[in-house]
Design a protein around this motif. Structure first.
Motif, PDB file in Angstrom:
ATOM      1  N   LYS A   1       0.694  -1.069  -0.071  1.00 33.10           N
ATOM      2  CA  LYS A   1       0.064  -0.095  -0.085  1.00 33.10           C
ATOM      3  C   LYS A   1       0.865   1.284  -0.103  1.00 33.10           C
ATOM      4  N   ILE A   2       1.942   1.171   0.690  1.00 35.04           N
ATOM      5  CA  ILE A   2       2.924   2.437   0.719  1.00 35.04           C
ATOM      6  C   ILE A   2       3.537   2.502  -0.672  1.00 35.04           C
ATOM      7  N   CYS A   3       4.065   1.433  -1.359  1.00 32.15           N
ATOM      8  CA  CYS A   3       4.332   1.669  -2.597  1.00 32.15           C
ATOM      9  C   CYS A   3       3.724   2.127  -3.417  1.00 32.15           C
ATOM     10  N   GLU A   4       2.215   1.608  -3.510  1.00 30.02           N
ATOM     11  CA  GLU A   4       0.888   2.177  -4.233  1.00 30.02           C
ATOM     12  C   GLU A   4       1.011   3.623  -4.180  1.00 30.02           C
ATOM     13  N   ARG A   5       1.312   4.346  -3.120  1.00 30.91           N
ATOM     14  CA  ARG A   5       1.353   5.732  -2.758  1.00 30.91           C
ATOM     15  C   ARG A   5       2.133   6.495  -3.365  1.00 30.91           C
ATOM     16  N   LEU A   6       3.348   5.719  -3.271  1.00 32.54           N
ATOM     17  CA  LEU A   6       4.658   6.391  -3.736  1.00 32.54           C
ATOM     18  C   LEU A   6       4.917   6.209  -5.132  1.00 32.54           C
ATOM     19  N   GLY A   7       3.958   5.329  -6.008  1.00 30.57           N
ATOM     20  CA  GLY A   7       3.908   5.138  -7.466  1.00 30.57           C
ATOM     21  C   GLY A   7       4.941   3.849  -7.682  1.00 30.57           C
ATOM     22  N   VAL A   8       5.397   3.056  -6.850  1.00 33.78           N
ATOM     23  CA  VAL A   8       6.600   2.235  -7.109  1.00 33.78           C
ATOM     24  C   VAL A   8       5.862   0.836  -7.340  1.00 33.78           C
ATOM     25  N   PRO A   9       6.144   0.190  -8.295  1.00 32.03           N
ATOM     26  CA  PRO A   9       5.629  -1.092  -8.497  1.00 32.03           C
ATOM     27  C   PRO A   9       6.029  -2.123  -7.393  1.00 32.03           C
ATOM     28  N   HIS A  10       5.372  -3.019  -6.791  1.00 32.59           N
ATOM     29  CA  HIS A  10       5.622  -3.853  -5.521  1.00 32.59           C
ATOM     30  C   HIS A  10       5.199  -5.319  -5.996  1.00 32.59           C
ATOM     31  N   ALA A  11       6.178  -6.250  -5.503  1.00 28.82           N
ATOM     32  CA  ALA A  11       5.413  -7.560  -5.548  1.00 28.82           C
ATOM     33  C   ALA A  11       5.640  -8.352  -4.242  1.00 28.82           C
TER      34      ALA A  11
END
Length: 328
Positions: A77-87
């Motif tokens: 969720k933090i990555c989504e807010r930062l615009g960073v793809p996450h797996a």
């Protein structure tokens, strides 16, 4: 895990950008290992500010604690807010480890991360190892009687453990204190995960960390500088071994012959290289120091021994060849 999300101090971002820039070109695409702890979340925040659009993140769910899936989701969720793809990379255990838990979890973590790196076409893995980790590593290895190679600690650039020399691991935070990274998280409004294993004194690193904190006269920054100095000495030793190998080693299809002349540590490393090149057994694990010490002592006395499937014979010339196949 989060309420507001403020960007890091521009001065800290510039400092981090310079540290990372010494390890990876600005146009490279990098993968971050983000666990949800303060160090890795600070790495995520600083990287997102310093290299926007050039990073991706992965969280390994070791599936050893009931909270781990939720923690990985919080990082996502933090990555989504930062615009960073996450797996999220979830470990699939045939049997969950009950002994050597941290060691087996570490091996599985790097296996999963190396595989993800390749699938995503990322050039290197970035981890959040920091200065206090380096001081702890130095003490742990000192306590085990390590030589210069071990006491050099963690390198800023290294192969990903178990994945081969082509997959690189980068550690841009080795000059940052743990307290500085927690402050980055606090300033951004993020509450990191507290992994209970960090308080479990069954683990050597936890005992070392608490012991170091209790002794006020040990300076972690000075200890990390010592590790960096030893890393420079290790480079010099490697250079000297290359020179000794070129001058004193003959190689044929089936045999390596070494005429020893250098100081003991150089001879020791030449022997390690010779055994590694010819080994037919145990190639996946590095020679242990005590194995190497015993072998060098035997060779120096003119004796012979077999190690890792290599027959080693001492004397004026030290000879190494594949050992005859064992009879069954």
């Amino acid at each position: 895990m989060t309420a507001t999300l403020s960007p890091p101090d521009p001065a800290l971002v510039a400092r981090f950008a310079a540290d990372l820039g010494r390890l990876a070109p600005v146009d490279s695409k990098l993968g971050l290992a983000v666990s949800g702890g303060p160090d890795s979340l600070a790495l995520l925040l600083l990287s997102a500010a310093a290299r926007p659009g050039r990073i991706e993140a992965a969280t390994v769910d070791h599936a050893l604690r009931s909270e781990s899936a939720a923690e990985a989701d919080a990082v996502a969720k933090i990555c989504e807010r930062l615009g960073v793809p996450h797996a999220t990379l979830t470990a699939q255990w045939r049997e969950k480890p009950e002994t050597a838990i941290q060691e087996r979890a570490r091996a599985e973590r790097y296996r999963l991360l190396a595989s993800w790196l390749g699938e995503r076409g990322l050039s290197a893995l970035v981890t959040a190892h920091q200065l206090d980790d380096q001081a702890e590593t130095l003490l742990m290895r000192l306590n085990r009687g390590a030589g210069a190679r071990g006491l050099a600690g963690m390198r800023p650039v290294a192969p990903i453990p178990g994945s081969g020399a082509n997959a690189r691991l980068l550690r841009p935070l080795l000059g940052w204190r743990r307290s500085e990274l927690r402050a980055v998280c606090d300033a951004s409004g993020i509450t990191p995960v507290d992994d209970p294993s960090n308080a479990d004194e069954r683990f050597e690193r936890v005992r070392i960390r608490r012991g170091l904190a209790a002794v006020g006269w040990l300076d972690p920054r000075a200890m990390a500088n010592s590790a960096a100095n030893l890393a420079s000495a290790e480079v010099a030793l490697h250079w000297a071994v290359d020179r000794e190998w070129e001058a004193r080693v003959r190689r044929s299809a089936q045999e390596i012959v070494y005429v020893p002349s250098a100081p003991a540590e150089i001879r020791r490393r030449v022997v390690r290289r010779a055994v590694a090149e010819l080994a037919t057994e145990g190639q996946r694990t590095a020679l242990r120091g005590h194995e190497l010490d015993r072998l060098v002592a035997v060779l120096s006395a003119g004796g012979k021994a077999t190690l890792r499937g290599v027959l080693c014979i001492g004397g004026e010339e030290w000879r190494f060849a594949p050992a005859p196949k064992r009879r069954t």
